[in-house]
Motif scaffolding. Structure first.
Motif, short mmCIF file in Angstrom:
data_model
loop_
_atom_site.label_atom_id
_atom_site.label_comp_id
_atom_site.label_asym_id
_atom_site.label_seq_id
_atom_site.Cartn_x
_atom_site.Cartn_y
_atom_site.Cartn_z
N ALA A 47 0.85 -1.19 0.00
CA ALA A 47 0.00 0.00 0.00
C ALA A 47 0.89 1.24 0.00
O ALA A 47 1.95 1.27 0.65
N GLU A 48 0.46 2.26 -0.71
CA GLU A 48 1.22 3.50 -0.82
C GLU A 48 1.50 4.09 0.56
O GLU A 48 0.62 4.14 1.42
N GLY A 49 2.75 4.50 0.76
CA GLY A 49 3.16 5.13 2.00
C GLY A 49 3.48 4.15 3.12
O GLY A 49 3.87 4.58 4.22
N GLU A 50 3.34 2.86 2.86
CA GLU A 50 3.59 1.88 3.91
C GLU A 50 4.86 1.08 3.62
O GLU A 50 5.22 0.85 2.47
N ASP A 51 5.51 0.66 4.70
CA ASP A 51 6.68 -0.20 4.58
C ASP A 51 6.24 -1.59 4.13
O ASP A 51 5.12 -2.02 4.39
N TYR A 52 7.13 -2.29 3.47
CA TYR A 52 6.89 -3.68 3.09
C TYR A 52 8.10 -4.51 3.50
O TYR A 52 9.21 -4.00 3.65
N LEU A 53 7.87 -5.80 3.68
CA LEU A 53 8.93 -6.75 3.98
C LEU A 53 8.62 -8.03 3.21
O LEU A 53 7.53 -8.57 3.33
N LEU A 54 9.58 -8.47 2.40
CA LEU A 54 9.45 -9.71 1.67
C LEU A 54 10.47 -10.69 2.24
O LEU A 54 11.62 -10.33 2.48
N THR A 55 10.03 -11.91 2.46
CA THR A 55 10.86 -12.89 3.17
C THR A 55 11.20 -14.08 2.27
O THR A 55 10.62 -14.27 1.20
N SER A 56 12.11 -14.89 2.73
CA SER A 56 12.52 -16.09 2.02
C SER A 56 11.43 -17.15 2.08
O SER A 56 10.83 -17.37 3.14
#
Length: 141
Positions: A47-56
């Protein structure tokens, strides 16, 4: 090793043609359950303006993270982006979606990459990674 992460012209650019409408491709770029199918598992929808985290997918370790800086649904998205070897230095990933006969042209530009010879190995690894991940999108259903 310290990488020179100054802003420069070093960028990766790739395009792929996909047999799906822009709305469907957008869903694969932004929905957590679909990101997992071609890229990395996401903690939540982007979402715009939000942090993201992608994991293994293997062990759940942190793979890449940043902030979704801009979203224009079905047309454009911009992220700040880093991975572990960058030691917190942020780069920029931009996604552009265009209509193409029978589907969508998806273009990725990953910019602000290392400019020194020591960082070139990272650029090569990112280039190879993006190539493989974009090819995975051909299997979208």
């Amino acid at each position: 090793m310290t990488l020179d992460m100054t802003m420069a012209d070093t960028a990766i650019q790739k395009s792929v043609y996909l047999p799906a409408p822009r709305k469907r491709v957008w869903e694969f770029l932004t929905k957590a359950d679909l990101l997992n199918k071609w890229f990395h598992p996401a903690q939540k929808d982007l979402a715009e303006g939000e942090d993201y985290l992608l994991t293994s997918q293997k062990d759940g370790d942190r793979m890449c993270w940043g902030t979704v800086q801009e979203m224009s649904p079905y047309d454009y998205m911009k992220w700040s982006f880093t991975v572990g070897p960058m030691n917190g230095a942020m780069t920029t990933v931009e996604w552009r979606l265009e209509d193409a006969p029978g589907g969508t042209k998806l273009t990725l530009e990953h910019s602000e990459l290392p400019t020194d010879s020591e960082g070139y190995g990272l650029v090569l690894a990112l280039d190879k990674g993006w190539h493989g991940f974009l090819l995975n999108l051909h299997d979208m259903q």
